[in-house]
Write a protein that holds these residues in place. Structure first.
Motif, mmCIF file in Angstrom:
data_model
loop_
_atom_site.group_PDB
_atom_site.id
_atom_site.type_symbol
_atom_site.label_atom_id
_atom_site.label_comp_id
_atom_site.label_asym_id
_atom_site.label_seq_id
_atom_site.Cartn_x
_atom_site.Cartn_y
_atom_site.Cartn_z
ATOM 1 N N SER A 177 -21.692 5.754 -5.131
ATOM 2 C CA SER A 177 -22.394 5.677 -6.402
ATOM 3 C C SER A 177 -22.948 7.054 -6.729
ATOM 4 O O SER A 177 -23.562 7.703 -5.875
ATOM 5 C CB SER A 177 -23.529 4.650 -6.337
ATOM 6 O OG SER A 177 -24.323 4.701 -7.512
ATOM 7 N N THR A 178 -22.743 7.494 -7.952
ATOM 8 C CA THR A 178 -23.269 8.800 -8.363
ATOM 9 C C THR A 178 -24.745 8.713 -8.718
ATOM 10 O O THR A 178 -25.431 9.747 -8.765
ATOM 11 C CB THR A 178 -22.498 9.320 -9.591
ATOM 12 O OG1 THR A 178 -22.576 8.351 -10.645
ATOM 13 C CG2 THR A 178 -21.030 9.564 -9.241
ATOM 14 N N THR A 179 -25.237 7.498 -8.937
ATOM 15 C CA THR A 179 -26.644 7.342 -9.326
ATOM 16 C C THR A 179 -27.528 6.860 -8.172
ATOM 17 O O THR A 179 -28.685 7.295 -8.057
ATOM 18 C CB THR A 179 -26.763 6.351 -10.495
ATOM 19 O OG1 THR A 179 -26.164 5.098 -10.126
ATOM 20 C CG2 THR A 179 -26.056 6.899 -11.740
ATOM 21 N N THR A 180 -27.005 5.974 -7.332
ATOM 22 C CA THR A 180 -27.808 5.435 -6.214
ATOM 23 C C THR A 180 -26.970 5.427 -4.936
ATOM 24 O O THR A 180 -26.551 4.375 -4.456
ATOM 25 C CB THR A 180 -28.281 4.000 -6.530
ATOM 26 O OG1 THR A 180 -27.135 3.195 -6.845
ATOM 27 C CG2 THR A 180 -29.267 3.990 -7.679
ATOM 28 N N PRO A 181 -26.713 6.609 -4.370
ATOM 29 C CA PRO A 181 -25.837 6.670 -3.183
ATOM 30 C C PRO A 181 -26.403 5.934 -1.966
ATOM 31 O O PRO A 181 -25.622 5.470 -1.118
ATOM 32 C CB PRO A 181 -25.714 8.178 -2.931
ATOM 33 C CG PRO A 181 -26.930 8.773 -3.559
ATOM 34 C CD PRO A 181 -27.207 7.942 -4.765
ATOM 35 N N TYR A 182 -27.738 5.826 -1.857
ATOM 36 C CA TYR A 182 -28.318 5.207 -0.662
ATOM 37 C C TYR A 182 -28.443 3.681 -0.764
ATOM 38 O O TYR A 182 -28.937 3.029 0.152
ATOM 39 C CB TYR A 182 -29.698 5.811 -0.378
ATOM 40 C CG TYR A 182 -29.618 7.252 0.068
ATOM 41 C CD1 TYR A 182 -29.175 7.585 1.345
ATOM 42 C CD2 TYR A 182 -29.959 8.279 -0.806
ATOM 43 C CE1 TYR A 182 -29.089 8.907 1.750
ATOM 44 C CE2 TYR A 182 -29.883 9.601 -0.407
ATOM 45 C CZ TYR A 182 -29.437 9.912 0.867
ATOM 46 O OH TYR A 182 -29.349 11.226 1.260
ATOM 47 N N SER A 183 -28.006 3.135 -1.908
ATOM 48 C CA SER A 183 -27.987 1.681 -2.045
ATOM 49 C C SER A 183 -26.683 1.204 -2.661
ATOM 50 O O SER A 183 -26.627 0.136 -3.274
ATOM 51 C CB SER A 183 -29.169 1.201 -2.899
ATOM 52 O OG SER A 183 -29.140 1.797 -4.190
ATOM 53 N N ALA A 184 -25.650 2.017 -2.489
ATOM 54 C CA ALA A 184 -24.349 1.695 -3.098
ATOM 55 C C ALA A 184 -23.742 0.439 -2.487
ATOM 56 O O ALA A 184 -23.188 -0.408 -3.192
ATOM 57 C CB ALA A 184 -23.395 2.882 -2.946
ATOM 58 N N ASP A 225 -21.996 0.942 6.098
ATOM 59 C CA ASP A 225 -21.123 1.892 5.408
ATOM 60 C C ASP A 225 -21.775 3.277 5.433
ATOM 61 O O ASP A 225 -22.997 3.401 5.234
ATOM 62 C CB ASP A 225 -20.877 1.454 3.963
ATOM 63 C CG ASP A 225 -19.758 2.251 3.321
ATOM 64 O OD1 ASP A 225 -18.694 2.389 3.967
ATOM 65 O OD2 ASP A 225 -19.949 2.724 2.194
ATOM 66 N N LEU A 226 -20.950 4.286 5.708
ATOM 67 C CA LEU A 226 -21.439 5.664 5.766
ATOM 68 C C LEU A 226 -21.815 6.153 4.360
ATOM 69 O O LEU A 226 -21.151 5.813 3.375
ATOM 70 C CB LEU A 226 -20.358 6.567 6.351
ATOM 71 C CG LEU A 226 -20.737 8.028 6.605
ATOM 72 C CD1 LEU A 226 -21.775 8.135 7.711
ATOM 73 C CD2 LEU A 226 -19.483 8.837 6.979
ATOM 74 N N VAL A 227 -22.907 6.914 4.279
ATOM 75 C CA VAL A 227 -23.350 7.470 3.002
ATOM 76 C C VAL A 227 -22.984 8.957 2.956
ATOM 77 O O VAL A 227 -23.377 9.726 3.842
ATOM 78 C CB VAL A 227 -24.875 7.313 2.814
ATOM 79 C CG1 VAL A 227 -25.311 7.928 1.477
ATOM 80 C CG2 VAL A 227 -25.257 5.847 2.867
ATOM 81 N N SER A 228 -22.195 9.330 1.936
ATOM 82 C CA SER A 228 -21.866 10.760 1.757
ATOM 83 C C SER A 228 -23.122 11.486 1.299
ATOM 84 O O SER A 228 -23.768 11.088 0.327
ATOM 85 C CB SER A 228 -20.746 10.931 0.732
ATOM 86 O OG SER A 228 -19.559 10.315 1.175
ATOM 87 N N THR A 360 -31.062 12.004 -7.020
ATOM 88 C CA THR A 360 -31.818 13.170 -6.555
ATOM 89 C C THR A 360 -32.468 12.938 -5.187
ATOM 90 O O THR A 360 -33.041 13.866 -4.617
ATOM 91 C CB THR A 360 -32.908 13.536 -7.566
ATOM 92 O OG1 THR A 360 -33.865 12.468 -7.640
ATOM 93 C CG2 THR A 360 -32.297 13.785 -8.948
ATOM 94 N N THR A 361 -32.395 11.713 -4.708
ATOM 95 C CA THR A 361 -33.037 11.386 -3.430
ATOM 96 C C THR A 361 -32.317 12.079 -2.283
ATOM 97 O O THR A 361 -31.075 12.083 -2.207
ATOM 98 C CB THR A 361 -33.038 9.858 -3.201
ATOM 99 O OG1 THR A 361 -33.729 9.222 -4.273
ATOM 100 C CG2 THR A 361 -33.720 9.513 -1.883
#
Length: 516
Positions: A177-184, A225-228, A360-361
């Motif tokens: 997710s480009t907006t919420t990568p840590y909760s994709a 799942d791994l977070v980029s 931005t997190t």
């Protein structure tokens, strides 16, 4: 001394030795009787007659009588047994048994017990063994019959789930997710779909069975799942779920199993060091007071989880429709050492709910806590293939009694089909100030008398009482060789006294013939 006096003296000797023969015979007859205690006979001389000889008075005895018959209560040898309810006392004390027909109380050293058809632990004559019921590993109430009556182990609801695994650090980011990568990954979950989590959206999954308060089993599934990340940290996202149709939590008066959040219990992130060690984690759960009352999956409704007293994050589940949700803690190997102060989270990054997560997190912004590793089996992320090391939880289904055991402290425990062991009873033991005052009733039983004093009651292993040994029986303490030697001595004494009688009779007959 007269000739008749000599005859009576000899007769008293015959009577005494006859009594001694009975004692020795009884010992020999019971040389293999379980728990039998041997007896010994002791004699004393009787009154004396005064005989004057010259200017002095002298005394002549008038025979012998039995002074006492004492019981030897010393420990007997052990003999192995195949029955767990065969128990021996190692030290002082007697088992306490009660006749169910007369309510008379008896005491015995013979521990050849078994369970009757009604579940009572009884001796060979049906007398019921006495003990205390166990409640929370402590004795409670008064002495009672030891009885196993359709004994069951009650179920226990799961309160902690522990997962130890390795997550392959070379995995790809499947939910982006480009907006919420840590909760994709969480954003792809849909409790109304089948499956709720698409196979292509995660890198690894593992499942463990947990139990509700009624003992029902339910699958708990964790997705990873791994977070980029552009900041160089190794972060994994996780989602903890249950079967959507089994989720009976309430959301604003609506059954949550009809919503997209059905089965979603907790989500968060795990941050690992460059060497693959788990450094910190986040945990979000559905708020009790949601901001968005129409969509339980709304990010603003998912807030930082509370901690239990051990510093583990808590999520709620409800599988039975109970008024209160079931609290379950998640253990990846980290605990919060400051969970007693506030929520225990460090939110200096400004993140209190998932709604605060955005593009931005960074990992430095993620909430954290003062983490302490609980064991060496914490979750890791290395280049090894993803795999589960251990899965454990503390709940269990109801169980049926399949076996019993007896400890040295007299605790009778039951083993159940659910793998649990429950302490059920503790044996009662009795001792007496004057053991020689006990009355032998036969059948390996003794009863208390005024001479023995009242029974002193206690538990095995406590002060003044011996311990118990299971699968063994205490044997008779009769020394056969000693008893046979005593028998030879008694026989010689009896023959000698009979010679006194016959000699006195001969003398008496001579005296009578003189008169003729």
């Amino acid at each position: 001394m007269s000739i008749t006096g000599s005859m009576y003296t000899g007769i008293s000797g015959l009577q005494a030795q006859s009594q001694a023969t009975s004692v020795v015979s009884n010992n020999l007859a019971n040389s293999t009787t379980t728990g039998y205690k041997s007896s010994s006979i002791h004699f004393e001389d009787v009154f004396y007659s005064t005989v004057y000889a010259g200017n002095s008075a002298n005394q002549v005895g008038n025979g012998v009588s039995v002074a006492s018959i004492n019981t030897d209560y010393s420990q007997g040898a052990y003999a192995s047994s195949n029955s767990v309810t065969d128990v021996a006392i190692n030290g002082d004390g007697f088992y306490i048994v009660v006749d169910p027909d007369t309510d008379n109380t008896y005491y015995t050293r013979a521990g050849n017990f078994n369970f009757d058809t009604n579940g009572y632990l009884v001796d060979a004559h049906g007398n019921r063994v006495q003990g205390w019921e166990m409640d929370d590993n402590s004795i409670s109430g008064t002495l009672t019959d030891i009885q196993l009556d359709n004994s069951q182990s009650p179920p226990q609801a799961t309160s902690e789930v522990k997962l130890s695994l390795n997550l392959d650090s070379t995995s790809t980011d499947n939910s982006t997710s480009t907006t919420t990568p840590y909760s994709a990954l969480f954003g792809t979950y849909d409790g109304t779909a089948d499956p709720a989590m698409d196979d292509s959206r995660y890198s690894y999954t593992t499942t463990i069975s947990v139990y509700d308060e009624n003992g029902g089993a339910h699958d708990l599934t964790a997705y990873f799942d791994l977070v980029s990340s552009d900041d160089g940290d190794l972060v994994w996202e996780y989602v903890i779920t249950c079967d959507s149709s089994e989720d009976m939590r309430d959301f604003q008066g609506t059954d949550i199993d009809t919503t997209s959040a059905a089965g979603a219990l907790m989500t968060g992130t795990m941050t690992f060091s460059s060497s693959g060690d788990l450094q910190s984690m986040t945990a979000f759960t559905l708020s009790d007071t949601p901001t968005n009352t129409t969509d339980p999956m709304a990010a603003e409704n998912w807030v930082l989880a509370d901690f239990d007293t051990n510093g583990l994050p808590i999520f709620n589940a409800n599988f039975t429709g109970a008024d209160e949700d079931q609290e379950i803690t998640l253990n990846f190997g980290l605990s919060n050492t400051d969970s007693t102060t506030g929520t225990g989270w460090d939110t200096t990054g400004g993140i209190d709910s998932m709604d605060d997560l955005d593009a931005t997190t960074t990992t430095d912004d993620l909430p954290s806590f003062n983490a302490s590793k609980l064991s060496t089996s914490t979750t890791t992320s290395t280049t090894s293939s993803s795999s589960t090391y251990t899965l454990s939880q503390d709940g269990y289904a109801p169980g049926v009694l399949i076996d019993v055991s007896i400890s040295e402290n007299g605790v009778l425990s039951g083993s159940y089909t659910n793998g649990q062991t429950q302490k059920l009873y503790t044996f009662g033991l009795a001792d007496f100030a004057n053991l020689q005052g006990l009355n032998a009733e036969g059948s390996n039983l003794y009863s208390a008398t005024t001479e023995s004093g009242q029974a002193l009651i206690g538990t095995p292993g406590s002060a003044g009482f011996g311990t118990l040994a299971s699968n063994v029986l205490e044997q008779s303490n009769v020394d056969t060789a000693t008893e046979l030697t005593n028998l030879i001595i008694i026989q010689a004494a009896y023959q000698a006294n009979s010679k006194v009688v016959t000699t006195a009779d001969t003398l008496l007959q001579s005296a009578i013939s003189m008169k003729r």
